[in-house]
Design a protein around this motif. Structure first.
Motif, PDB file in Angstrom:
ATOM      1  N   ILE A   1      51.932  62.128  66.413  1.00  0.00           N
ATOM      2  CA  ILE A   1      51.839  61.275  65.392  1.00  0.00           C
ATOM      3  C   ILE A   1      50.330  60.665  64.974  1.00  0.00           C
ATOM      4  CG2 ILE A   1      52.858  59.040  64.392  1.00  0.00           C
ATOM      5  CD1 ILE A   1      55.091  59.472  66.304  1.00  0.00           C
ATOM      6  N   PHE A   2      50.132  60.965  63.735  1.00  0.00           N
ATOM      7  CA  PHE A   2      48.638  60.441  63.424  1.00  0.00           C
ATOM      8  C   PHE A   2      48.905  59.202  62.503  1.00  0.00           C
ATOM      9  CE2 PHE A   2      47.822  64.772  64.405  1.00  0.00           C
ATOM     10  CZ  PHE A   2      46.576  64.621  65.354  1.00  0.00           C
ATOM     11  N   VAL A   3      48.533  58.254  62.961  1.00  0.00           N
ATOM     12  CA  VAL A   3      48.616  56.859  62.345  1.00  0.00           C
ATOM     13  C   VAL A   3      47.387  56.661  61.281  1.00  0.00           C
ATOM     14  CG1 VAL A   3      48.988  54.541  62.008  1.00  0.00           C
ATOM     15  CG2 VAL A   3      49.941  55.718  63.655  1.00  0.00           C
ATOM     16  N   LEU A   4      47.407  57.280  60.079  1.00  0.00           N
ATOM     17  CA  LEU A   4      46.054  57.139  59.328  1.00  0.00           C
ATOM     18  C   LEU A   4      45.869  56.148  58.385  1.00  0.00           C
ATOM     19  CD1 LEU A   4      46.920  61.024  57.821  1.00  0.00           C
ATOM     20  CD2 LEU A   4      45.394  60.339  59.611  1.00  0.00           C
TER      21      LEU A   4
ATOM     22  N   ILE B   1      52.767  64.873  62.874  1.00  0.00           N
ATOM     23  CA  ILE B   1      53.517  63.980  61.994  1.00  0.00           C
ATOM     24  C   ILE B   1      52.485  63.167  61.611  1.00  0.00           C
ATOM     25  CG2 ILE B   1      55.372  62.188  61.440  1.00  0.00           C
ATOM     26  CD1 ILE B   1      56.864  63.376  64.027  1.00  0.00           C
ATOM     27  N   LEU B   2      52.284  62.921  60.101  1.00  0.00           N
ATOM     28  CA  LEU B   2      51.384  61.917  59.382  1.00  0.00           C
ATOM     29  C   LEU B   2      51.856  60.765  58.866  1.00  0.00           C
ATOM     30  CD1 LEU B   2      49.254  64.857  57.545  1.00  0.00           C
ATOM     31  CD2 LEU B   2      48.939  63.902  59.776  1.00  0.00           C
ATOM     32  N   ILE B   3      51.385  59.591  59.495  1.00  0.00           N
ATOM     33  CA  ILE B   3      51.715  58.127  58.790  1.00  0.00           C
ATOM     34  C   ILE B   3      50.597  57.863  58.085  1.00  0.00           C
ATOM     35  CG2 ILE B   3      52.590  56.164  59.552  1.00  0.00           C
ATOM     36  CD1 ILE B   3      53.951  57.125  61.762  1.00  0.00           C
TER      37      ILE B   3
ATOM     38  N   THR C   1      50.015  69.657  50.538  1.00  0.00           N
ATOM     39  CA  THR C   1      50.998  70.848  50.334  1.00  0.00           C
ATOM     40  C   THR C   1      52.537  70.144  51.219  1.00  0.00           C
ATOM     41  OG1 THR C   1      50.366  71.852  52.368  1.00  0.00           O
ATOM     42  CG2 THR C   1      49.459  72.403  50.044  1.00  0.00           C
ATOM     43  N   LYS C   2      52.244  69.110  52.087  1.00  0.00           N
ATOM     44  CA  LYS C   2      53.361  68.832  52.877  1.00  0.00           C
ATOM     45  C   LYS C   2      53.736  67.058  52.966  1.00  0.00           C
ATOM     46  CE  LYS C   2      53.233  72.340  56.525  1.00  0.00           C
ATOM     47  NZ  LYS C   2      53.209  72.650  58.120  1.00  0.00           N
ATOM     48  N   THR C   3      55.123  66.772  53.140  1.00  0.00           N
ATOM     49  CA  THR C   3      55.357  65.268  52.994  1.00  0.00           C
ATOM     50  C   THR C   3      54.878  64.673  54.270  1.00  0.00           C
ATOM     51  OG1 THR C   3      57.297  66.230  51.816  1.00  0.00           O
ATOM     52  CG2 THR C   3      57.313  63.844  52.559  1.00  0.00           C
ATOM     53  N   TYR C   4      54.216  63.619  53.977  1.00  0.00           N
ATOM     54  CA  TYR C   4      53.971  62.521  55.058  1.00  0.00           C
ATOM     55  C   TYR C   4      54.519  61.350  54.850  1.00  0.00           C
ATOM     56  CZ  TYR C   4      50.557  61.402  51.469  1.00  0.00           C
ATOM     57  OH  TYR C   4      50.169  61.161  50.128  1.00  0.00           O
ATOM     58  N   LEU C   5      54.801  60.641  55.740  1.00  0.00           N
ATOM     59  CA  LEU C   5      55.399  59.265  55.675  1.00  0.00           C
ATOM     60  C   LEU C   5      54.375  58.218  55.434  1.00  0.00           C
ATOM     61  CD1 LEU C   5      57.821  59.575  59.018  1.00  0.00           C
ATOM     62  CD2 LEU C   5      58.420  59.884  56.763  1.00  0.00           C
ATOM     63  N   GLU C   6      54.869  57.287  54.628  1.00  0.00           N
ATOM     64  CA  GLU C   6      53.944  56.320  53.987  1.00  0.00           C
ATOM     65  C   GLU C   6      54.545  54.939  54.370  1.00  0.00           C
ATOM     66  OE1 GLU C   6      51.560  54.921  50.085  1.00  0.00           O
ATOM     67  OE2 GLU C   6      52.980  56.863  49.923  1.00  0.00           O
TER      68      GLU C   6
END
Length: 784
Positions: free
Chosen positions: A700-703, A733-735, A758-763
């Motif tokens: 998980i990457f907390v961006l 998994i991108l947050i 191109t991919k869905t990430y969680l905001e």
């Protein structure tokens, strides 16, 4: 028209005009100076189109039969004309009329049966005329040469048909440097025929029989300097005292070439020496003595000496009855005044002691190319032999012992110059004895391989050329000239051994260099000949050789004989012209420049690495190499965590107080890997990151803006980018904790940027009512 163009046009005309002269003919070759060569071209006539530009014309050895009035009429500047060895039988009256500048004319060995004075009437400046070997019987009824006041060399006659010499034949000639008369079958000689020539420096007579010899001598004895008698059989020669009575002679040198004597005729010749008192030098060349040395003692008793003869030279003397020959004792007394004797190539193996003792005035003796050995030399150089001899030449005899030769010559107290070259000595003893006044010694071509103290210390001139010497280490304090060419020396001799040396010839050895310091050490050296060696054209040698202008005054054979043997790219070039690359001659400067260039290159590389993230690529390469040692994907039993969380320290509150609470306290709970609590202490941080990612089901990457700026987050993102994205799986998994400008993401994370596109990430929603849905989606993503 410019002179150069005019000259070129002339040669073109000559070349074109001669192409059709004969089927076998080829055109003349002419140079810009006007010298035309057409000899041996199978020409059967004189080429047409010759112009005033021709100054020298060689048409010898062709098949020309005729010379016409117009053949040479335009060659008004011609100075040299060679027509010898053709088949010319006719020359028209005015053939040479226009050649007023002609100085040299050769018509020898043709088929001219009659000679005409009209040929020569306009040749006022002619200096050389050759009419030998034609078919005429006489020189004509009138004088051929009355107009040739400048003539200096004249050659007339032939070996067969020329039988008569008349009184008017040489009228008009007052001085000749050389006159050659070929009259082997001469039958008539009119008295005073040659007397009209007031001065002749050199007369060459080819007579088969001596019948008319005295008549000729009477006419020339007072006007001649040098007489050469060739191809004559003197068996019947008899000298009459009455025939030469005036004896006001000027003849100084007499040569007999290919002449045959008997014992009797030799005595007659000796009489001639006494009566022709001016003769100082006599030479017998390739002569034959048909006798046994039985000279008439009574005839010789009245002759005390060989006239005033001081120099006697005998070359290639043939004595068919040599083994019956007397001991020459009857002529010993005649030799007392002779000062110089040369007897070459005549099979002499002994000079009797008594004869040596009679040669009281002898100063020079040359016995080259004979059969002298140490045994016979002992008899020849006996006590009181050659008391005033200064120069002895024993070149190319049968001497073998240098030590014995020196001892045998101790009787010659005045000997200063000894030539024993071309004998087979092979070696040199450590010590020798020599006459006390020796100044010059020639040991060239004696096959010696080492020099020792055998050489006399009094030497001023030493020649050891053409031997097998590889060094010179003798101390010769008085030596002024050293000739040591054609040996195997690798360097110049030490100057301290030769303090007064002024001339050294050391060419054709294996010397590869010499320096200014070496030359300067020879303080009195005026001439050095060192060409023909194998010079290594190094930078130092070329700088010295090309930079010393005064070197040309010392090096006698400079620059043509000084050529490079190495390096290979200048081999064969003259030392004066050789040029080496800058990299060979200025290595320090080149190394400095290369170092500076490398430094600048490293500096530029560093700047480019910084600008283009080269360090990142190197880190990734290292991480990749480390990861390659591990399985591409950990076995299922090795998965310890549900997710590894990568986040910035500034975002730790959100992760630790919200995410951990929502995920680890959920039922069933999720096990997260956080660097603060789960990294192994003391382990390299990169290894911790790699291991944690590989032991986690998801990453998980907390961006956030803080994430992008965090160095450690970059490491974690770097490896996941390299390891996870490159495997084309969905483990990441991108947050998006807060809105981020995509331009803030480093360019090197091209795949991350692509995934975000191109991919869905969680905001993370700021609205609390939507946060429950966020956690629900996150849990579903971790379980997938």
């Amino acid at each position: 028209m410019p002179r150069a163009l005019w000259t070129a046009w002339v040669w073109a005309v000559i070349s074109l005009s001669t192409e059709g002269a004969s089927d076998k003919a080829s055109s003349l070759s002419c140079d810009p100076a006007g010298v035309c060569d057409g000899h041996s071209r199978s020409l059967n006539s004189i080429p047409s189109g010759l112009t005033a530009g021709v100054k020298s014309l060689d048409l010898s050895n062709n098949e020309i039969t005729y010379v016409g009035n117009r053949d040479l009429q335009r060659c008004v500047n011609l100075k040299t004309l060679r027509l010898g060895a053709n088949e010319i039988h006719t020359v028209e009256e005015d053939s040479f009329f226009h050649l007023r500048s002609l100085e040299y004319l050769d018509l020898s060995y043709n088929c001219l049966s009659n000679l005409s004075s009209s040929w020569f009437r306009s040749l006022y400046v002619l200096k050389f005329l050759n009419l030998l070997g034609n078919l005429y019987k006489t020189l004509g009824e009138t004088s051929l040469f009355s107009h040739l006041s400048n003539l200096r060399t004249l050659k007339v006659g032939n070996s067969n048909s020329f039988t008569e010499i008349h009184e008017e034949d040489f009228a008009g000639l007052t001085f000749l440097e050389e006159l050659e008369i070929s009259a082997q079958n001469l039958q008539i000689y009119a008295p005073k025929s040659l007397k009209s020539i007031q001065n002749i420096s050199h007369l060459i007579l080819h007579l088969k029989q001596p019948v008319l010899l005295l008549d000729i001598l009477v006419d020339i004895v007072s006007s001649l300097d040098y007489l050469e008698l060739s191809d004559t059989n003197l068996h019947t020669f008899h000298f009459s005292e009455a025939s030469i009575s005036e004896m006001n002679t000027s003849v100084k040198k007499l040569i007999f070439r290919n002449v045959q004597f008997t014992d009797e005729s030799f005595v007659e010749v000796v009489k001639l020496f006494n009566y022709v008192s001016g003769i100082l030098e006599v030479e017998f060349d390739d002569c034959t003595h048909d006798g046994i040395g039985d000279f008439k003692t009574l005839a010789l008793d009245r002759i005390r000496y060989l006239g005033n003869v001081e120099t006697l030279t005998i070359r290639k003397l043939h004595i068919p009855q040599f083994f019956l020959f007397y001991d020459l004792s009857s002529i010993y007394s005649l030799t007392g005044r002779v000062r110089r004797v040369t007897i070459e190539n005549s099979k002499v193996f002994l000079v009797p002691c008594l004869l040596s003792q009679h040669l009281k005035s002898l100063e020079y003796l040359d016995l080259s190319e004979n059969l002298m050995s140490e045994e016979t030399l002992k008899n020849s150089a006996c006590e009181n032999a050659w008391p005033f001899l200064q120069t002895l030449v024993l070149r190319q005899n049968r001497l073998k012992s240098l030590e014995k030769t020196g001892e045998l010559l101790l009787t010659l107290k005045n000997l200063t110059n000894l030539d024993i070259s071309k004998n087979n000595f092979l070696s040199m003893p450590e010590t020798c004895q020599w006459p006390g006044r020796m100044k010059q010694l020639n040991l060239s071509s004696t096959r010696i391989h080492r020099l020792t103290q055998c050489l006399p210390q009094t030497l001023e001139i030493l020649d050891v050329s053409n031997n097998n010497l590889d060094s010179f280490s003798l101390i010769l304090p008085q030596l002024k000239e050293l000739y040591i060419s054609r040996n195997k020396l690798k360097t110049l001799p030490d100057a301290s051994f030769l303090p007064v040396l002024s001339i050294m010839r050391i060419s054709r050895n294996i010397i590869n260099t010499f320096s200014k310091e070496q030359l300067d050490s020879f303080q009195q050296l005026k001439t050095l000949e060192a060409g023909g060696n194998s010079f290594i054209c190094s930078c130092d040698f070329l700088a010295f050789a090309q930079g010393q202008q005064a070197l040309a005054h010392v090096l006698a054979d400079w620059p043509d004989d000084y050529r490079c043997d190495s390096p290979s790219h200048v081999r064969g070039q003259r030392v004066q012209d050789a040029r080496l690359p800058l990299s060979e001659c200025h290595r320090a400067a080149v190394v400095s420049a290369v170092c500076c260039a490398l430094f600048l290159l490293l500096l530029l590389t560093g700047v480019l690495c910084h600008r283009l993230h080269g360090l990142w690529y190197m880190k990734m390469m290292w991480a990749w190499l480390q990861a390659k040692r591990k399985p591409r994907k950990a076995p299922r039993r090795d998965i310890c965590y549900d997710a590894f969380v990568s986040y910035s320290e500034q975002d730790s509150y959100w992760v630790e107080n919200l995410m951990v609470q929502e995920l680890e306290h959920f039922n069933p709970p999720f096990k997260l890997c956080l660097h603060k609590r789960d990294f192994v202490p003391g382990k390299w941080i990169i290894d911790n990151i790699i291991d944690s990612i590989e032991k986690s089901h998801k990453t998980i990457f907390v961006l956030s803006e803080n994430f992008v700026k965090s160095e450690w987050c970059k490491y974690e993102l770097d490896f996941s980018h390299f390891r996870l994205f490159d495997e084309n799986n969905d483990a990441a998994i991108l947050i998006l904790l807060e809105p981020i400008d995509k331009k803030a993401i480093p360019q090197r994370f091209c795949k991350l940027r692509k995934i975000m596109n191109t991919k869905t990430y969680l905001e993370w929603p700021t609205d609390e009512t939507q946060q429950e849905g966020f956690w629900l989606n996150l849990r579903a993503a971790i379980r997938s």
